[in-house]
Write a protein that holds these residues in place. Structure first.
Motif, PDB file in Angstrom:
ATOM      1  N   GLN A   1       1.612  11.714 -20.151  1.00 43.40           N
ATOM      2  CA  GLN A   1       1.376  10.261 -20.216  1.00 43.40           C
ATOM      3  C   GLN A   1       1.370   9.598 -18.837  1.00 43.40           C
ATOM      4  O   GLN A   1       1.078   8.421 -18.726  1.00 43.40           O
ATOM      5  CB  GLN A   1       2.433   9.600 -21.120  1.00 43.40           C
ATOM      6  N   LEU A   2       1.711  10.369 -17.786  1.00 45.51           N
ATOM      7  CA  LEU A   2       1.759   9.780 -16.444  1.00 45.51           C
ATOM      8  C   LEU A   2       0.428   9.997 -15.724  1.00 45.51           C
ATOM      9  O   LEU A   2      -0.346  10.890 -16.061  1.00 45.51           O
ATOM     10  CB  LEU A   2       2.888  10.418 -15.627  1.00 45.51           C
ATOM     11  N   ARG A   3       0.200   9.163 -14.711  1.00 44.92           N
ATOM     12  CA  ARG A   3      -0.917   9.396 -13.794  1.00 44.92           C
ATOM     13  C   ARG A   3      -0.340   9.752 -12.419  1.00 44.92           C
ATOM     14  O   ARG A   3       0.786   9.385 -12.099  1.00 44.92           O
ATOM     15  CB  ARG A   3      -1.805   8.148 -13.717  1.00 44.92           C
ATOM     16  N   TYR A   4      -1.141  10.484 -11.638  1.00 52.00           N
ATOM     17  CA  TYR A   4      -0.610  11.108 -10.418  1.00 52.00           C
ATOM     18  C   TYR A   4      -1.480  10.799  -9.207  1.00 52.00           C
ATOM     19  O   TYR A   4      -2.701  10.719  -9.319  1.00 52.00           O
ATOM     20  CB  TYR A   4      -0.536  12.633 -10.616  1.00 52.00           C
ATOM     21  N   SER A   5      -0.826  10.680  -8.049  1.00 49.32           N
ATOM     22  CA  SER A   5      -1.568  10.502  -6.798  1.00 49.32           C
ATOM     23  C   SER A   5      -1.605  11.830  -6.037  1.00 49.32           C
ATOM     24  O   SER A   5      -0.780  12.714  -6.266  1.00 49.32           O
ATOM     25  CB  SER A   5      -0.902   9.447  -5.917  1.00 49.32           C
TER      26      SER A   5
ATOM     27  N   ASP B   1       9.198  -7.005  -2.230  1.00 53.64           N
ATOM     28  CA  ASP B   1       8.223  -6.484  -1.265  1.00 53.64           C
ATOM     29  C   ASP B   1       6.882  -6.251  -1.956  1.00 53.64           C
ATOM     30  O   ASP B   1       6.838  -5.915  -3.152  1.00 53.64           O
ATOM     31  CB  ASP B   1       8.679  -5.137  -0.688  1.00 53.64           C
ATOM     32  N   THR B   2       5.824  -6.412  -1.181  1.00 57.64           N
ATOM     33  CA  THR B   2       4.496  -6.075  -1.685  1.00 57.64           C
ATOM     34  C   THR B   2       4.121  -4.689  -1.177  1.00 57.64           C
ATOM     35  O   THR B   2       4.297  -4.405   0.009  1.00 57.64           O
ATOM     36  CB  THR B   2       3.461  -7.108  -1.187  1.00 57.64           C
ATOM     37  N   VAL B   3       3.668  -3.836  -2.079  1.00 49.68           N
ATOM     38  CA  VAL B   3       3.243  -2.491  -1.682  1.00 49.68           C
ATOM     39  C   VAL B   3       1.752  -2.343  -1.965  1.00 49.68           C
ATOM     40  O   VAL B   3       1.207  -3.011  -2.843  1.00 49.68           O
ATOM     41  CB  VAL B   3       4.033  -1.384  -2.419  1.00 49.68           C
ATOM     42  N   THR B   4       1.129  -1.458  -1.188  1.00 51.54           N
ATOM     43  CA  THR B   4      -0.317  -1.248  -1.309  1.00 51.54           C
ATOM     44  C   THR B   4      -0.578   0.213  -1.636  1.00 51.54           C
ATOM     45  O   THR B   4       0.017   1.102  -1.012  1.00 51.54           O
ATOM     46  CB  THR B   4      -1.017  -1.610   0.013  1.00 51.54           C
ATOM     47  N   ALA B   5      -1.442   0.428  -2.601  1.00 51.96           N
ATOM     48  CA  ALA B   5      -1.755   1.800  -3.022  1.00 51.96           C
ATOM     49  C   ALA B   5      -2.173   2.652  -1.833  1.00 51.96           C
ATOM     50  O   ALA B   5      -3.008   2.232  -1.024  1.00 51.96           O
ATOM     51  CB  ALA B   5      -2.864   1.784  -4.069  1.00 51.96           C
ATOM     52  N   GLY B   6      -1.565   3.831  -1.711  1.00 47.95           N
ATOM     53  CA  GLY B   6      -1.944   4.774  -0.663  1.00 47.95           C
ATOM     54  C   GLY B   6      -1.254   4.516   0.663  1.00 47.95           C
ATOM     55  O   GLY B   6      -1.449   5.282   1.615  1.00 47.95           O
ATOM     56  N   GLU B   7      -0.443   3.437   0.740  1.00 47.12           N
ATOM     57  CA  GLU B   7       0.259   3.163   2.003  1.00 47.12           C
ATOM     58  C   GLU B   7       1.743   3.487   1.866  1.00 47.12           C
ATOM     59  O   GLU B   7       2.309   3.446   0.782  1.00 47.12           O
ATOM     60  CB  GLU B   7       0.061   1.688   2.406  1.00 47.12           C
TER      61      GLU B   7
ATOM     62  N   LEU C   1       7.096   8.075   1.753  1.00 51.16           N
ATOM     63  CA  LEU C   1       6.867   7.770   0.347  1.00 51.16           C
ATOM     64  C   LEU C   1       5.674   6.824   0.280  1.00 51.16           C
ATOM     65  O   LEU C   1       5.643   5.819   0.995  1.00 51.16           O
ATOM     66  CB  LEU C   1       8.126   7.103  -0.209  1.00 51.16           C
ATOM     67  N   TYR C   2       4.692   7.161  -0.562  1.00 42.46           N
ATOM     68  CA  TYR C   2       3.501   6.332  -0.708  1.00 42.46           C
ATOM     69  C   TYR C   2       3.532   5.668  -2.082  1.00 42.46           C
ATOM     70  O   TYR C   2       3.986   6.268  -3.058  1.00 42.46           O
ATOM     71  CB  TYR C   2       2.232   7.183  -0.609  1.00 42.46           C
ATOM     72  N   SER C   3       3.045   4.478  -2.139  1.00 42.17           N
ATOM     73  CA  SER C   3       2.936   3.840  -3.451  1.00 42.17           C
ATOM     74  C   SER C   3       1.623   4.255  -4.095  1.00 42.17           C
ATOM     75  O   SER C   3       0.575   4.202  -3.449  1.00 42.17           O
ATOM     76  CB  SER C   3       2.992   2.321  -3.315  1.00 42.17           C
ATOM     77  N   PRO C   4       1.661   4.660  -5.362  1.00 41.35           N
ATOM     78  CA  PRO C   4       0.406   5.046  -6.032  1.00 41.35           C
ATOM     79  C   PRO C   4      -0.392   3.844  -6.536  1.00 41.35           C
ATOM     80  O   PRO C   4      -1.520   4.012  -6.974  1.00 41.35           O
ATOM     81  CB  PRO C   4       0.897   5.901  -7.211  1.00 41.35           C
TER      82      PRO C   4
ATOM     83  N   VAL D   1      -4.495  -0.843  -9.738  1.00 42.14           N
ATOM     84  CA  VAL D   1      -4.282   0.599  -9.834  1.00 42.14           C
ATOM     85  C   VAL D   1      -5.567   1.284  -9.367  1.00 42.14           C
ATOM     86  O   VAL D   1      -6.637   0.989  -9.906  1.00 42.14           O
ATOM     87  CB  VAL D   1      -3.961   1.020 -11.285  1.00 42.14           C
ATOM     88  N   PRO D   2      -5.491   2.158  -8.379  1.00 36.14           N
ATOM     89  CA  PRO D   2      -6.712   2.836  -7.929  1.00 36.14           C
ATOM     90  C   PRO D   2      -7.339   3.624  -9.074  1.00 36.14           C
ATOM     91  O   PRO D   2      -6.618   4.105  -9.964  1.00 36.14           O
ATOM     92  CB  PRO D   2      -6.210   3.783  -6.834  1.00 36.14           C
ATOM     93  N   ASP D   3      -8.631   3.773  -9.047  1.00 37.44           N
ATOM     94  CA  ASP D   3      -9.275   4.498 -10.153  1.00 37.44           C
ATOM     95  C   ASP D   3      -9.365   6.000  -9.887  1.00 37.44           C
ATOM     96  O   ASP D   3      -9.927   6.727 -10.681  1.00 37.44           O
ATOM     97  CB  ASP D   3     -10.664   3.908 -10.465  1.00 37.44           C
ATOM     98  N   ASP D   4      -8.787   6.440  -8.768  1.00 37.43           N
ATOM     99  CA  ASP D   4      -8.867   7.883  -8.479  1.00 37.43           C
ATOM    100  C   ASP D   4      -7.540   8.602  -8.746  1.00 37.43           C
ATOM    101  O   ASP D   4      -7.325   9.707  -8.250  1.00 37.43           O
ATOM    102  CB  ASP D   4      -9.336   8.121  -7.047  1.00 37.43           C
TER     103      ASP D   4
END
Lengths: 126, 378
Positions: free
Chosen positions: A6-10, A49-55, A69-72, A109-112
């Motif tokens: 049920q999870l999605r992964y980066s 805090d604001t986090v950005t996908a991939g950063e 640690l990266y935010s997905p 949420v990134p689509d990749d």
């Protein structure tokens, strides 16, 4: 090891839960936890805090190394897991459950992101 | 494109994989990094016992009537005076006094038939072998590459002696620290040495690769009640760090002399052979004088006040100035805090010096300067 379906992964080895009421939970995968070895210190973003996908948004210290640690996903941090701050070994013992890291109010949420099976294939090749 | 050469595997490779070890590349060898939690392996060695495969270490045998004289000339110690059955920690240096490797040398055989076993670090074994061969000219001695002749299994920790005693009729209690003798373990010929790299009592067993699996399994069975656990290189590194033991490539290098590393005591200027001549002598005499009168950086211990871990290469800072460099750092399982060894300018190297920090990725984290080691067994 099995990655919950049920999870999605980066590709940075974080997982993202289903979004409920606009909020999703983030952690690192069992594959990543095993590769790190015993985690001894986690530095997490702060609530608000604001986090950005991939950063990068924090770091994980293990016996041998420190890893970013990266935010997905992008959004605003609503909660951090104080249990894992107090006892970082939870990342190793229960990476998909008690070892979760933070919750984020999703803006994007990134689509990749990968499915469990896609991530398993990716991780076995990395 | 040519494939890089495959890593070497020890005689215990299949055993490690069956135990579920995480393997790592170490100096061209596939070695176990850890079997489960490296922290638990570390604590097992401190409280009970751990079993290590150290077969990557490089063994070189030196024999012949002038074997002792050759080693006196080639190394910094006075090995010709080493008693049969004893071992010595020593180093091999270049002409400039730079450290080529640190070694343990065992004196074996008979008084009138000199035989020495030189044990080098895996990464330096070829360098040490080449240097010994180059330096043997004119000596009645033979240098033999025995790297493939031995597997090396270490059992380390307070329960180690009790475990070993179950597998040998040898007088384990009678073997002193830094001594080694040939006998039988688990029905196999072994050099039994009371040496190690963990800060605990323990033994290193040099056996034939053909016997390695049998000896390993016998030790695992004998150690079951004592909670002996297999241990990887990860905990070996944190154990030696707590014990303040240097690691080549971190605290030791060709850019440093034994005096720079705080180990000048192992350099013996008064030797029994060759009229005191040995490789690096003049440079080491200068280095000894410099260490006495105007020491450059000193090797110190650092203990964190916070939880972020210093790593090799991180700058040590005071008043915003770089005053040193971390050579090894890790979270210490015994102390529960991050620790490090570092070379620090003499002005900031006294235990208790205030205001010393480590630059951990841009943030200056306060550290306490302490004398080594961090851990000493009772």
């Amino acid at each position: 090891m099995s990655n919950p379906q049920q999870l999605r992964y980066s590709k940075e080895h974080e997982w993202l839960s289903d979004v409920e009421d606009g909020v999703a939970t983030v952690g690192i995968t069992e594959h990543a936890a095993n590769a790190l070895g015993d985690v001894v210190f986690v530095q997490l973003p702060e609530v608000g805090d604001t986090v950005t996908a991939g950063e990068t948004c924090g770091e994980l210290e293990s016996t041998k190394s420190v890893s970013d640690l990266y935010s997905p996903a992008s959004g605003e941090i609503t909660e951090i897991n104080q249990d894992v701050v107090d006892d970082p070994a939870l990342v190793n013992s229960a990476p998909f459950e008690g070892g979760w890291l933070f919750k984020v109010k999703i803006s994007e949420v990134p689509d990749d992101l990968l499915s469990a099976d896609e991530y398993a294939a990716f991780a076995s090749g990395s | 494109m040519t494939e890089p050469p495959a890593n070497r595997k020890t005689a215990l490779d299949a055993t490690h994989r069956a135990l579920g070890a995480t393997m790592t590349d170490f100096a061209g060898w596939d070695m176990p990094l850890r079997y489960g939690s490296e922290r638990e392996e570390h604590l097992a060695v401190r409280s009970a016992a751990g079993l290590f495969d150290l077969s990557h270490m490089g063994e070189i045998t030196v024999t012949g009537p002038q074997a002792g004289a050759l080693l006196d000339y080639a190394l910094v110690g006075n090995l010709s005076k080493l008693a049969v059955g004893r071992a010595r920690y020593t180093m091999i240096c270049d002409e400039n006094g730079g450290i080529l490797d640190d070694l343990i040398v065992y004196r074996l055989g008979q008084q009138d038939e000199p035989e020495y076993l030189v044990v080098a670090n895996a990464a330096n074994a070829q360098t040490v072998l080449d240097a010994l061969v180059e330096r043997q000219d004119g000596f009645g001695a033979e240098v033999r590459d025995d790297r493939d002749k031995y597997a090396l299994i270490a059992v380390q920790g307070p329960a180690a002696a009790g475990i070993l005693k179950q597998l040998t009729g040898f007088d384990v209690d009678g073997l002193r620290y830094y001594a080694g003798e040939r006998d039988i373990v688990a029905d196999k010929p072994a050099l039994i040495a009371r040496t190690g790299y963990t800060g605990e009592d323990g033994f290193e067993l040099f056996v034939s690769p053909d016997d390695a699996v049998a000896v390993w399994e016998a030790l695992m069975a004998a150690g079951k009640d004592a909670e002996l656990v297999p241990c990887g290189l990860s905990c070996r590194d944190t154990l030696r760090l707590e014990a303040g033991m240097p690691l080549y490539g971190h605290e030791l290098s060709t850019a440093l002399t034994p005096f720079d590393a705080g180990l000048g005591r192992i350099v013996k200027f008064e030797k029994s052979t060759n009229e005191g001549r040995f490789v690096g002598r003049d440079a080491l005499a200068t280095a000894a004088e410099r260490a006495r009168t105007a020491p450059p950086r000193k090797l110190v211990g650092l203990i964190a006040e916070g939880r972020r871990v210093p790593r090799a290469g991180y700058p040590v800072v005071a008043d915003g100035q770089v005053v040193g460099e971390v050579t090894s750092g890790a979270p210490s399982p015994t102390l529960g805090k991050p620790i490090a060894m570092a070379y620090v300018d003499a002005a900031h190297a006294e235990p208790g010096t205030k205001g010393v920090a480590v630059d951990i990725r841009g943030s200056h984290e306060p550290y306490e300067v302490v004398a080594l080691p961090f851990y000493k067994r009772h």
